[in-house]
Design an enzyme around this catalytic site. Structure first.
Site, PDB file in Angstrom:
ATOM      1  N   GLU A  50       1.011  -1.247   0.099  1.00 26.13           N
ATOM      2  CA  GLU A  50       0.038   0.119   0.001  1.00 26.13           C
ATOM      3  C   GLU A  50       0.814   1.210   0.238  1.00 26.13           C
ATOM      4  O   GLU A  50       0.361   2.147  -0.508  1.00 26.13           O
ATOM      5  CB  GLU A  50      -0.934  -0.157   1.231  1.00 26.13           C
ATOM      6  CG  GLU A  50      -2.226  -1.081   0.895  1.00 26.13           C
ATOM      7  CD  GLU A  50      -1.916  -2.294   1.686  1.00 26.13           C
ATOM      8  OE1 GLU A  50      -0.342  -2.689   1.813  1.00 26.13           O
ATOM      9  OE2 GLU A  50      -2.519  -3.445   1.812  1.00 26.13           O
ATOM     10  N   PHE A 112     -11.797  -7.225  13.943  1.00 24.06           N
ATOM     11  CA  PHE A 112     -10.746  -7.556  13.166  1.00 24.06           C
ATOM     12  C   PHE A 112     -10.506  -6.569  11.958  1.00 24.06           C
ATOM     13  O   PHE A 112     -11.155  -5.911  11.183  1.00 24.06           O
ATOM     14  CB  PHE A 112     -11.142  -8.743  12.232  1.00 24.06           C
ATOM     15  CG  PHE A 112      -9.994  -9.409  11.280  1.00 24.06           C
ATOM     16  CD1 PHE A 112      -8.759  -9.634  11.884  1.00 24.06           C
ATOM     17  CD2 PHE A 112     -10.375  -9.292   9.874  1.00 24.06           C
ATOM     18  CE1 PHE A 112      -7.987 -10.070  10.736  1.00 24.06           C
ATOM     19  CE2 PHE A 112      -9.463  -9.902   8.924  1.00 24.06           C
ATOM     20  CZ  PHE A 112      -8.086 -10.241   9.556  1.00 24.06           C
ATOM     21  N   GLN A 113      -9.027  -6.187  11.819  1.00 27.76           N
ATOM     22  CA  GLN A 113      -8.420  -5.230  11.214  1.00 27.76           C
ATOM     23  C   GLN A 113      -9.148  -3.555  11.122  1.00 27.76           C
ATOM     24  O   GLN A 113      -9.243  -3.032  10.374  1.00 27.76           O
ATOM     25  CB  GLN A 113      -8.798  -5.672   9.638  1.00 27.76           C
ATOM     26  CG  GLN A 113      -7.659  -6.658   9.343  1.00 27.76           C
ATOM     27  CD  GLN A 113      -7.602  -7.107   7.717  1.00 27.76           C
ATOM     28  OE1 GLN A 113      -8.339  -6.878   7.145  1.00 27.76           O
ATOM     29  NE2 GLN A 113      -6.388  -7.473   7.642  1.00 27.76           N
ATOM     30  N   LYS A 162     -17.818  -0.106   5.846  1.00 27.31           N
ATOM     31  CA  LYS A 162     -18.061  -1.151   4.939  1.00 27.31           C
ATOM     32  C   LYS A 162     -19.501  -1.214   4.521  1.00 27.31           C
ATOM     33  O   LYS A 162     -20.155  -1.258   3.433  1.00 27.31           O
ATOM     34  CB  LYS A 162     -17.744  -2.579   5.442  1.00 27.31           C
ATOM     35  CG  LYS A 162     -17.915  -3.631   4.423  1.00 27.31           C
ATOM     36  CD  LYS A 162     -17.283  -5.016   4.932  1.00 27.31           C
ATOM     37  CE  LYS A 162     -17.715  -6.038   3.928  1.00 27.31           C
ATOM     38  NZ  LYS A 162     -16.997  -7.516   4.268  1.00 27.31           N
ATOM     39  N   MET A 480      24.446   7.762   1.221  1.00 24.47           N
ATOM     40  CA  MET A 480      24.309   9.182   1.993  1.00 24.47           C
ATOM     41  C   MET A 480      24.634   9.092   3.418  1.00 24.47           C
ATOM     42  O   MET A 480      25.295   9.981   4.172  1.00 24.47           O
ATOM     43  CB  MET A 480      22.850   9.752   1.891  1.00 24.47           C
ATOM     44  CG  MET A 480      22.983  11.160   2.218  1.00 24.47           C
ATOM     45  SD  MET A 480      24.175  12.251   1.386  1.00 24.47           S
ATOM     46  CE  MET A 480      23.384  13.020   0.084  1.00 24.47           C
TER      47      MET A 480
HETATM   48  C1  LIG Z   1      12.679   5.379   4.787  1.00 22.41           C
HETATM   49  C2  LIG Z   1      13.773   5.770   4.942  1.00 22.41           C
HETATM   50  N1  LIG Z   1      14.748   5.070   5.935  1.00 22.41           N
HETATM   51  C3  LIG Z   1      15.926   6.004   6.149  1.00 22.41           C
HETATM   52  C4  LIG Z   1      16.476   7.026   5.358  1.00 22.41           C
HETATM   53  C5  LIG Z   1      17.640   7.509   5.887  1.00 22.41           C
HETATM   54  N2  LIG Z   1      18.550   7.703   4.624  1.00 22.41           N
HETATM   55  C6  LIG Z   1      18.657   8.794   4.029  1.00 22.41           C
HETATM   56  S1  LIG Z   1      19.684   8.547   2.537  1.00 22.41           S
HETATM   57  C7  LIG Z   1      20.037   6.811   2.973  1.00 22.41           C
HETATM   58  C8  LIG Z   1      20.879   6.141   2.335  1.00 22.41           C
HETATM   59  C9  LIG Z   1      20.204   5.600   0.867  1.00 22.41           C
HETATM   60  O1  LIG Z   1      20.916   4.641   0.479  1.00 22.41           O
HETATM   61  P1  LIG Z   1      20.967   4.172  -0.956  1.00 22.41           P
HETATM   62  O2  LIG Z   1      19.508   4.019  -1.345  1.00 22.41           O
HETATM   63  O3  LIG Z   1      22.096   3.078  -1.476  1.00 22.41           O
HETATM   64  O4  LIG Z   1      21.240   5.539  -1.828  1.00 22.41           O
HETATM   65  P2  LIG Z   1      22.575   6.191  -2.024  1.00 22.41           P
HETATM   66  O5  LIG Z   1      22.591   7.161  -0.646  1.00 22.41           O
HETATM   67  O6  LIG Z   1      23.891   5.270  -1.875  1.00 22.41           O
HETATM   68  O7  LIG Z   1      22.642   6.874  -3.377  1.00 22.41           O
HETATM   69  C10 LIG Z   1      19.280   6.666   4.398  1.00 22.41           C
HETATM   70  C11 LIG Z   1      19.234   5.086   4.966  1.00 22.41           C
HETATM   71  C12 LIG Z   1      15.377   7.488   4.574  1.00 22.41           C
HETATM   72  N3  LIG Z   1      15.652   8.756   3.934  1.00 22.41           N
HETATM   73  N4  LIG Z   1      14.138   6.934   4.225  1.00 22.41           N
END
Ligand SMILES: Cc1ncc(C[n+]2csc(CCOP(=O)(O)OP(=O)(O)O)c2C)c(N)n1
Length: 573
Positions: A50, A112-113, A162, A480
């Site tokens: 979703e 439920f749900q 529902k 990042m």
């Molecule tokens: C749902 C979610 N969880 C954690 C983060 C924190 N976060 C920001 S950038 C990042 C790393 C992303 O890694 P990747 O997808 O490999 O992309 P890259 O930075 O290597 O281009 C994380 C964990 C986020 N932005 N969103």
């Protein structure tokens, strides 16, 4: 009298809202709705989670400007939507989320749900409704669409019990929306607009700061005219890229944490910021107290709550940019004969200075003959796009390099999660955009982390043979986060290595389409061209250098003029 079920009434209302496509996932309490959808002309796209229904609806909305629609069942279905709703809220994206709720008489019994969807999504939406009476359904659905799309756009959720889906009632089309407590300001105050024009002429170093509000208002043409009439250096935020063509001579770049030297230096020296559909986000301003210390601010926004929220506005204008900008441009023209000569010299010197900053530290893609630099990958995608492809991105380093290095010559081509920064956004957003524009070239640039959050949607892509070009910028890390650990936590790389990435040939193959890994820099351009040439979906896993960092960078809490321009160079012995 002709009676219709609540489910059919709901679909009739959607038809009247010109909905052609819903992204969703069924369940117990939405069974009557799905039964009505079985032989209905509105297309239902079965996503595989979703959250992705909400992201796909956003991809549809962001690429078209129309309201995107997603649907989920009660309980876990509805709670799975929440990230997508908050994401749409942060970026002001118009979507309507339809959720099922347990039968009215079971509400409050821990049925439920059962989940308190109305309570849970209250702060995740621009507005939400709970429908317990079938007679209210048509009015509420049309109000939901109106609220989602008008003023500052945003997500609206309609939770339908529902028994409302199953009930029978006569259907009378709704012809009027009357919401006395909901005010949309569009025109802008004529006196303020005139004053703004005067301030713009009086400025010696004016600077235009344009954001996502320009795109939301479909005000690109009006924006270009304004920029050209004032002939002012212009930046667009991460959310505003494409509001003016990346190739327009007045366009500098994106500003902020990973913005260009010129953009951030200009903020630090300007004497007048013309802020259009922006919110002085911390990723743009850096340390707020040190942001644009010499500048007065004209702030135009459709949402009065944004004005003065982070930065005092010397001149506020509340209104829709599509309506306000032409009036402002006309006032500028009116004043030109008396004002033009006044600061002409100072303005010329300002332009010269901005151009020098741009030339001193341009945003250029680094390349190597032996390995694939991530920036090089973005430059190649840019070449193939030519400023015209839809590019969705996920969140992380690849997002910032994409924003820095890929041109967007029109609005609604660059689709990314700006405010919430939700990993897992890019791929489902591409699904929504490709449904909206089946003929358009759609790149989905994702990190190896975010991609692994979206893998279930490969099934949706395969199912509909969506020709999305999925480009995984694979650096083997949560890039990042690794960058921040390297720069600010003594390179103690804690839980950021992404080992066990799947073999993409087998992965895409398992879904019946082509996947390929490319590691050689010589092969990379051709591998990308092959992906684009493929008529169907394509999964390209590009192994880039693992330890690259995104620069320029304003460290968190730093001022814009404290940006770090490039990685520390190794000291020669
Ligand atoms: C749902 C979610 N969880 C954690 C983060 C924190 N976060 C920001 S950038 C990042 C790393 C992303 O890694 P990747 O997808 O490999 O992309 P890259 O930075 O290597 O281009 C994380 C964990 C986020 N932005 N969103």
């Amino acid at each position: 009298m002709n009676l219709l079920s609540g489910a059919k009434i709901l679909l009739e209302c959607l038809v009247r809202e010109n909905v052609d496509c819903i992204f969703g996932y069924p369940g117990g309490v939405t069974l009557p709705l799905y039964d009505a959808l079985y032989d209905h002309p509105i297309r239902h796209v079965l996503v595989r989670h979703e959250q992705n229904a909400a992201f796909a609806a956003q991809g549809y909305a962001r690429s078209t400007g129309r309201v995107g629609v997603c649907c989920a069942t009660s309980g876990p279905g509805a709670t799975n939507l929440v990230t997508g709703l908050v994401d749409a809220m942060m970026d002001s994206i118009p979507i309507v989320a339809l959720t099922g709720q347990v039968t009215t008489k079971l509400m409050g019994t821990d049925a439920f749900q059962e989940a308190d969807t109305f309570g849970i999504t209250r702060s995740a939406t621009k507005h939400n409704f709970l429908v317990k009476n079938i007679a209210d359904l048509p009015q509420i659905i049309h109000e939901a669409f109106y609220i989602a799309a008008s003023g500052r756009p945003g997500p609206v959720l309609v939770d339908v019990t529902k028994d409302v889906f199953q009930g029978q009632a006569p259907y009378t089309p709704v012809t009027e929306i009357h919401l006395p407590g909901y005010k949309v300001y569009s025109e802008g105050h004529a006196g303020q607009i005139r004053r703004a024009a005067q301030m713009i002429w009086e400025a010696e170093r004016p600077f235009i700061y344009g954001g996502g509000g320009l795109i939301a208002a479909n005000a690109s043409e009006e924006f270009r005219e304004f920029v050209e009439t004032t002939d002012t250096p212009t930046v667009c935020t991460l959310m505003g890229l494409g509001a003016i063509s990346s190739e327009h001579p007045n366009f500098i770049s994106m500003p902020g944490m990973h913005g260009s030297y010129a953009a951030n230096m200009a903020f630090s020296h300007t004497d007048l910021i013309v802020a259009l559909g922006v919110r002085f986000d911390d990723r743009v301003t850096g340390r707020l107290a040190a942001f644009a210390p010499h500048a007065k601010v004209i702030h135009v926004d459709v949402d009065p709550a944004e004005i003065g929220k982070n930065r005092h506005a010397d001149l506020p204008i509340v209104g829709n940019l599509k309506r306000v900008l032409p009036k402002l441009t006309a006032e500028i023209r009116d004043l030109a004969p008396s004002m033009k000569a006044k600061n002409a010299g100072a303005r010329q010197a300002w332009w010269k200075q901005v151009r020098e900053w741009k030339a001193e530290h341009p945003l250029v893609a680094e390349t190597s003959d032996t390995e694939i630099k991530p920036q090089h990958l973005m430059a190649e995608i840019d070449r193939l796009s030519g400023g015209h492809a839809i590019v969705t991105s996920d969140v992380g380093q690849h997002q910032m390099w994409s924003a820095q290095l890929i041109r967007f010559n029109e609005p609604r081509l660059w689709i990314n999660s700006g405010g919430l920064g939700s990993m897992g956004f890019g791929l489902p957003a591409a699904i929504g955009a490709q449904f909206a524009y089946p003929e358009k070239l759609v790149f989905s640039i994702v990190g190896d982390g975010g991609f692994q959050m979206s893998i279930p949607e490969l099934a949706t892509i395969a199912n509909h043979k969506l020709p999305i070009k999925i480009i995984v910028m694979n650096n083997g890390y949560l890039g990042m986060v690794r960058q921040w650990q390297e720069l600010f936590f003594n390179n103690r790389l804690s839980s950021v290595a992404l080992t066990s990435f799947p073999d993409v040939e087998k992965l895409a193959g398992a879904y019946g389409f082509t996947g390929r890994t490319v590691e050689s820099v010589r092969e990379m351009p051709k591998a990308l061209a092959d992906a684009v040439a493929e008529p169907g979906p394509y999964l390209l896993n590009v192994k880039v250098t693992p330890f690259e960092n995104v620069f320029p960078m304003v460290p968190a809490g730093g001022a814009l003029n404290e940006m770090v321009l490039r990685p520390p160079q190794p000291v020669e012995a």
